[in-house]
Design an enzyme around this catalytic site. Structure first.
Site, PDB file in Angstrom:
ATOM      1  CE  LYS A 173      -3.692  -2.600   2.148  1.00 29.54           C
ATOM      2  NZ  LYS A 173      -4.445  -2.969   3.360  1.00 29.54           N
ATOM      3  CD  GLN A 182      -3.157  -4.830   6.343  1.00 21.05           C
ATOM      4  OE1 GLN A 182      -3.072  -3.825   5.642  1.00 21.05           O
ATOM      5  NE2 GLN A 182      -3.774  -5.936   5.930  1.00 21.05           N
ATOM      6  CG  ASP A 209      -9.415  -0.412   4.502  1.00 23.45           C
ATOM      7  OD1 ASP A 209      -9.125  -0.539   3.293  1.00 23.45           O
ATOM      8  OD2 ASP A 209      -8.682  -0.795   5.430  1.00 23.45           O
TER       9      ASP A 209
END
Ligand code: NDP
Length: 283
Positions: free
Chosen positions: A53, A97, A120
């Site tokens: 990322k 994460q 997200d």
């Protein structure tokens, strides 16, 4: 004729390139989009995902920061950091994460991210907006799945779509996006009896179960578009999807490879959401 392969790497690269003018317009107004990634513990897969990322951000002109915590980090320390990032005007997107160490309450931590920075798309407000058919930040994997189907030119409206897997981050939002595009959607899971005949009805089959070779040739309608979300480690160490690639390739019309299919799209959609979050601060 074997299935056409849908090249997720190429589509993701196109998408990232299409962000460049938007990043330049933001720069002209003094804004550099920025993503903050919270990483807890030393799980090698999570570290790899975060590195990917960070690299994708750099490729796109997006600034990134990694907030790394030890595996035994306390919930309060993490909540404090999220609060600080929520308040930081130079940060436009925040991700945690997953998976988190079991001692931590992931749902609670995700709920503490400001919905305006939840790139997200896991916050209940963003998932709720998707359910209501007015999505803001859509989770990267389902959004990437839709992009790949569109890129292949596969019609969605009026077609039968079957999604295998009902997780909140992949299966359910994928089913909602397909429904929003007027497909007739069946959502299957581990308690679904007779999966094969259901799957065989699909014009679009999305497989997100995390079970290597779950879908073989007999489960695929000839000519169907098959999107393989799964990531599994085979006995020989290779990364494989949920679809028996060689067998299904003979019968499907379109097929995504693993790796190089959905994975690169997930990251590209995350970066797109971060750019959008930055643009929204100027609205
Ligand atoms: P989860 O484990 O959260 O969900 C798996 C889903 O599959 C569950 O709904 C489960 O049913 C269902 N399932 C499991 N076994 C079967 C079976 N034999 N038949 C039918 N349904 C079954 O996984 P995720 O949704 O997070 O991820 C799914 C896969 O996608 C994983 O391999 C993951 O690594 C991969 N992934 C890939 C990404 C990418 O970028 N390419 C991003 C995110 C995930 P039930 O609910 O009944 O338990």
């Amino acid at each position: 004729m074997p299935a056409k392969l849908i090249d997720g790497k190429a589509v993701a690269a196109q998408l990232r390139a299409s962000l460049a003018p938007r990043v330049a317009r933001l720069a002209a107004r003094g804004v550099r989009p920025a993503l903050a990634a919270v990483l807890v513990g030393d799980d090698p897969a999570s570290q790899l995902y975060v590195r990917n990322k960070v690299r994708a951000c750099a490729d796109t002109g997006v600034r990134s920061e990694v907030h790394a915590f030890p595996a035994d980090a306390g919930a309060t320390a993490l909540a404090d950091r999220i609060e600080r990032l929520n308040a930081d005007e130079r940060v436009h997107g925040i991700i945690v994460q997953l998976p988190l160490p079991p001692a931590l309450d992931a749902a609670r931590l995700l709920a503490s991210i400001s919905p305006a920075k939840d790139v997200d798309g896991f916050h209940a407000q963003n998932l709720g907006a998707l359910l209501q058919g007015r999505p803001r930040f859509v989770p990267g994997t389902p959004a990437g799945v839709l992009r790949l189907i569109e890129h292949a030119g596969v019609p969605i409206a009026g077609r039968r779509a079957v999604v295998i897997g009902r997780s909140t981050i992949v299966g359910k939002p994928t089913a909602l996006l397909l429904l929003q595009r007027d497909a007739t959607v069946t959502l299957c899971h581990s308690k679904t009896p007779d999966l094969a005949p259901l799957a065989r009805e699909a014009d679009i089959l999305v497989v997100a179960a995390g079970r290597a070779k779950l879908v073989g040739r007999a489960m695929v309608k000839p000519g169907a578009c098959v999107i393989d979300v799964g990531i599994n480690r085979a006995a020989d160490g290779k990364v494989v999807g949920d679809v028996d690639f060689d067998a299904v390739r003979e019968v499907a019309g379109w097929l995504t490879p693993v790796p190089g299919g959905v994975g690169p799209m997930t990251v590209a959609m995350l970066i797109a959401n971060t750019v959008e979050a930055a643009e929204r601060t100027l609205d």
